[in-house]
Design an enzyme around this catalytic site. Structure first.
Site, short mmCIF file in Angstrom:
data_model
loop_
_atom_site.label_atom_id
_atom_site.label_comp_id
_atom_site.label_asym_id
_atom_site.label_seq_id
_atom_site.Cartn_x
_atom_site.Cartn_y
_atom_site.Cartn_z
N TRP A 102 13.84 25.90 65.39
CA TRP A 102 15.18 26.25 64.91
C TRP A 102 15.37 27.73 64.71
O TRP A 102 16.41 28.28 65.06
CB TRP A 102 15.52 25.43 63.66
CG TRP A 102 15.58 23.98 64.01
CD1 TRP A 102 14.71 23.00 63.63
CD2 TRP A 102 16.52 23.34 64.90
NE1 TRP A 102 15.06 21.80 64.21
CE2 TRP A 102 16.16 21.98 64.99
CE3 TRP A 102 17.63 23.79 65.63
CZ2 TRP A 102 16.88 21.07 65.78
CZ3 TRP A 102 18.33 22.89 66.40
CH2 TRP A 102 17.96 21.55 66.47
N ASP A 172 18.39 29.63 57.03
CA ASP A 172 18.83 28.30 57.46
C ASP A 172 18.06 27.29 56.61
O ASP A 172 16.84 27.17 56.74
CB ASP A 172 18.49 28.13 58.96
CG ASP A 172 18.73 26.70 59.46
OD1 ASP A 172 19.19 25.85 58.67
OD2 ASP A 172 18.44 26.46 60.65
N LYS A 196 21.19 16.04 56.57
CA LYS A 196 19.85 15.58 56.19
C LYS A 196 19.84 15.19 54.71
O LYS A 196 19.78 14.01 54.39
CB LYS A 196 18.81 16.65 56.50
CG LYS A 196 18.65 16.82 58.02
CD LYS A 196 18.51 18.25 58.38
CE LYS A 196 18.66 18.64 59.82
NZ LYS A 196 18.29 17.74 60.87
C1 LIG Z 1 16.53 23.49 60.47
C2 LIG Z 1 17.65 23.15 61.41
N1 LIG Z 1 18.53 24.10 61.76
C3 LIG Z 1 19.55 23.85 62.59
C4 LIG Z 1 19.73 22.60 63.13
C5 LIG Z 1 20.90 22.36 64.06
O1 LIG Z 1 21.86 21.64 63.39
P1 LIG Z 1 23.19 21.09 64.09
O2 LIG Z 1 22.77 19.97 64.96
O3 LIG Z 1 24.02 20.68 62.91
O4 LIG Z 1 23.81 22.22 64.85
C6 LIG Z 1 18.85 21.57 62.80
C7 LIG Z 1 19.04 20.21 63.36
O5 LIG Z 1 18.30 19.31 63.17
C8 LIG Z 1 17.78 21.85 61.92
O6 LIG Z 1 16.90 20.90 61.59
#
Ligand SMILES: Cc1ncc(COP(=O)(O)O)c(C=O)c1O
Length: 361
Positions: A102, A172, A196
Site C-alpha cells: 500500500w 494511511d 475494515k
Molecule cells: C492500507 C491500505 N491502504 C489503502 C487501501 C486501498 O483502499 P481502497 O480500496 O479503499 O482504495 C487498502 C485496501 O485494502 C489498504 O489496506
C-alpha cells in the site's frame, strides 16, 4: 441465521448489532417516515447524524480543533494522488517509507507527480520489517514524510510513530484505525478507507491539520482540493451517505465497548491467540515478519507447503471460516482480526489451526 466466521481483509466483518440496527432503521429512520438513504445531505436528518458522527469520532481519537475531520469518496486510493497533488511542492521531495504493497502504490502515484525519495525501502527484505521510529529523520528539503501504519497484505504494523519535527507526517491508517489510541498531534494528516474497522466501503476518513491547507499547491480542480472539502465539512458534493451512517453506528459501538483503549485490549488478546499458536509450532507454522512489528489486525502465516495451505483454506471453509487465503500477490494465509470480529471466532480459529497441525503435521 448462523453467521460465518469472517477473516476477510476488507470489506470485512461488522458488528452484528450495527447490521441489525441498519436493517431496522433502513426503511423508516427513527420514525421519520423516510430512509436515511432517501434524505437530502443538506441539513435535516442527514446532517444531524453526520455532526454526531464527527463529534464521536473526535472524542474517541482525541482530535483537537486544530484538525478538520470529514469523509470523501474515491477510496483510500484517491488519497495516493490527492496527497502529492496538494502537498508535494515543486523543487522539494516527498519522503516515502516503502513498507509494503500500500505504501508502494502511494509512492508510485506520487512519483508521477513529483520527486519521491524512499526514506526506507523494505522491498529487498520482502517487506517484513519497518525502520526504528526513533531513527526516522526526513530529508532536508522534504514536503512531507509518508507512511502506512499497517500494511494489510504484508501484516506489519508500526507500534510507535516517528517525530518528524517541522516536516508534516502523513499516514494511511486504513487497516488499523480505531484499533488503538493514536497520538494524533504527531500527524499533519491521517486518512483511511472505512471498510475494515469502521463500516461498509464507500467513505474515506480524512483527519487534516488546518495549518496544512496553507501548504497546498494552487490550481487544483474542485474535488482534488482539500481546502474546498474542509470549508464544506466534506459536503462539497454528495457524500457516501450509507457508508457514513454505518460508520456513525460503528463508532457508537466502539464507544460502548471501551473506546480505542478497549479496542487495543481486544486486538492484543485476539492477535495473541493466533501468534501463540504460530510460535508454539515453529516447525509447522511460520510467521514471515519481524516479530517486533507484527500486525494485530492482519496475521499472516505460512505452512510447510502450498498444497497444505490450499488444504487449510478448503478445510476452514467447511467450518464456516471465510477469508483465510493470503492476498493473491503474496500467497500463504492471512487472518484479519478487525475490531468487530468476536473473540470466540479467534479462539475457534486457534483451535482449528492446532487441529489442522495435529492431523497434517
Ligand atoms: C492500507 C491500505 N491502504 C489503502 C487501501 C486501498 O483502499 P481502497 O480500496 O479503499 O482504495 C487498502 C485496501 O485494502 C489498504 O489496506
Amino acid at each position: 441465521m448462523e453467521r460465518k466466521k469472517n477473516y476477510f481483509a476488507g470489506p470485512s466483518v461488522m458488528p452484528v448489532e450495527v447490521l441489525k440496527q441498519l436493517s431496522n432503521d433502513l426503511v423508516d429512520y427513527q420514525g421519520k417516515g423516510l430512509s436515511m438513504l432517501e434524505a437530502s445531505h443538506r441539513g435535516g436528518m442527514f446532517e444531524d447524524m453526520y455532526d454526531e458522527c464527527l463529534l464521536t469520532l473526535r472524542e474517541l481519537l482525541g482530535i483537537s480543533d486544530d484538525y478538520d475531520v470529514y469523509f470523501l469518496g474515491g477510496g483510500a486510493t484517491l488519497q495516493f494522488s490527492m496527497i502529492p497533488m496538494n502537498f508535494l511542492r515543486p523543487g522539494t521531495v516527498a519522503d516515502y517509507i516503502r513498507s509494503g504493497t500500500w505504501s508502494n502504490k502511494a509512492a508510485d502515484d506520487a512519483a508521477k507527480l513529483g520527486s519521491v525519495h524512499y526514506y526506507f525501502d523494505g522491498k529487498e527484505g520482502g517487506f517484513t520489517s519497518l525502520p526504528d521510529p526513533k531513527q526516522v529523520k526526513p530529508s532536508a528539503n522534504s514536503s512531507y514524510l509518508y507512511l502506512c501504519s499497517n500494511e494489510t497484505i504484508g501484516g506489519i504494523e508500526w507500534q510507535d510513530f516517528p517525530d518528524t519535527g517541522e516536516v508534516p507526517l502523513i499516514a494511511d491508517m486504513s487497516s488499523d484505525i480505531f484499533s488503538r489510541p493514536v497520538p494524533v498531534d504527531k500527524f499533519s494528516m491521517i486518512y483511511g478507507g472505512v471498510q475494515k474497522n469502521l463500516g461498509p466501503a464507500g467513505a474515506t476518513l480524512i483527519i487534516m491539520k488546518k495549518s496544512m491547507l496553507e501548504r497546498q499547491n494552487s490550481n487544483l480542480t474542485a474535488y482534488f482540493d482539500y481546502k474546498l472539502h474542509a470549508k464544506n465539512k466534506g459536503l462539497y458534493n454528495t457524500p457516501p451517505v450509507f457508508s457514513i451512517w454505518a460508520v456513525k453506528l460503528v463508532l457508537d459501538w466502539i464507544k460502548a465497548n471501551g473506546g480505542t483503549e478497549g479496542m487495543l485490549e481486544r486486538a492484543k488478546l485476539k492477535s495473541g491467540l493466533i501468534y501463540d499458536v504460530i510460535d508454539g509450532s515453529p516447525s509447522f507454522f511460520k510467521s514471515p515478519v519481524d516479530p517486533a512489528v507484527r500486525s494485530r489486525m492482519n496475521v499472516v502465516f505460512r505452512l510447510p507447503s502450498e498444497e497444505l495451505e490450499a488444504k487449510f483454506v478448503e478445510a476452514s471453509k467447511k467450518e464456516g471460516m471465510l477469508g483465510l487465503k493470503g492476498h493473491r500477490s503474496v500467497g500463504g494465509l492471512r487472518a484479519s482480526l478487525y475490531n468487530a470480529l468476536p473473540v470466540e471466532d479467534v479462539q475457534a480459529l486457534a483451535q482449528f489451526m492446532k487441529e489442522f497441525e495435529r492431523t497434517n503435521g
